[in-house]
Scaffold this active site. Sequence first.
Site, mmCIF file in Angstrom:
data_model
loop_
_atom_site.group_PDB
_atom_site.id
_atom_site.type_symbol
_atom_site.label_atom_id
_atom_site.label_comp_id
_atom_site.label_asym_id
_atom_site.label_seq_id
_atom_site.Cartn_x
_atom_site.Cartn_y
_atom_site.Cartn_z
ATOM 1 N N HIS A 92 0.996 -1.107 0.161
ATOM 2 C CA HIS A 92 0.085 0.236 -0.162
ATOM 3 C C HIS A 92 0.528 1.535 -0.283
ATOM 4 O O HIS A 92 0.905 2.276 -0.559
ATOM 5 C CB HIS A 92 -1.268 0.069 1.264
ATOM 6 N N GLU A 93 1.740 0.956 0.955
ATOM 7 C CA GLU A 93 2.926 2.356 0.470
ATOM 8 C C GLU A 93 3.672 2.887 -0.219
ATOM 9 O O GLU A 93 4.130 3.827 -0.587
ATOM 10 C CB GLU A 93 3.461 2.035 2.679
ATOM 11 N N HIS A 111 1.723 4.533 -2.786
ATOM 12 C CA HIS A 111 1.617 5.778 -3.173
ATOM 13 C C HIS A 111 2.920 5.928 -3.636
ATOM 14 O O HIS A 111 2.775 7.442 -4.255
ATOM 15 C CB HIS A 111 1.673 6.131 -1.709
ATOM 16 N N GLU A 118 -5.860 7.324 -1.648
ATOM 17 C CA GLU A 118 -5.638 6.303 -0.455
ATOM 18 C C GLU A 118 -6.250 4.555 -1.614
ATOM 19 O O GLU A 118 -6.527 4.200 -0.831
ATOM 20 C CB GLU A 118 -6.579 6.795 0.561
HETATM 21 ZN ZN LIG Z 1 -1.992 5.347 2.592
#
Ligand SMILES: [Zn+2]
Length: 255
Positions: free
Chosen positions: A130-131, A134, A185
């Site tokens: 997830h990171e 980003h 997100e």
């Molecule tokens: Zn996030």
Amino acid sequence: MPRLAALPSRLAAAVAVAMTVAACAEAPVTGRQQLILLPEGQARQMGVDAYRQIKSEKGISGDPRYTQPVNEIGRRIADVSGQPGLAWEFTVLEDEEPNAFALPGGKVGVNTGLFKVAENKDQLAAVMAHEVGHAIARHSAERVSRQAIVQVGQQAIGSQYPGMADILAQASTLGLILPFTREQEAEADHIGLMLMAKAGYDPRAAVQLWRNFETLGGQRPPEFLSTHPAPGSRIANLQQIMPKALEEYARSRYR
Ligand SMILES: [Zn+2]
């Protein structure tokens, strides 16, 4: 953002210049069009500087119970990220807060506290992917770019259009408080789910991971929850793309 036609001419001109100068970027996996004004090299340098500072402030853990899985997951995710040329670096930081981050340029930090929430490698991979999502979608640079446009707008408008200036000021403040937008997100969740699956980690673990965060959020919500959408809404989104992620998982060269 308001439509160009509704803006005073000086602002409209400034925004138009900004939009022309920026090569319109495209987010990986989702293909979403992005407006990014911050040059890639500058963003990476900011990432490298911030990473160095965070590492020296928090301290680096050398505990193999943490570093072994983080390095393995990091290597595999970097490998399938579509950006193998980045100077990827994965560090376990001495911090009891269950959190992780990825800075521009492939600089990833995982707090020791995350191991209280992530029960196995698959769940750990869900947070790290997830990171990384980003980072490879350049969300920080996009957020900074949006704020810059808002600031340009405020300067151009001055006191002549207080109503519009107020609206823009609020947008700017909100942009500082909320680390990433909800759209970003959701996009990081989407990219992350595909990356972890491609790297050979069971994407279904992402759902359990967010449930663990929710359980932990009882008395004192972890920092991660305060900066991220409620687990319930993100689980629903993840379930929608799960069939595609499971196909990717079945094909993974790591299985
Ligand atoms: Zn996030």
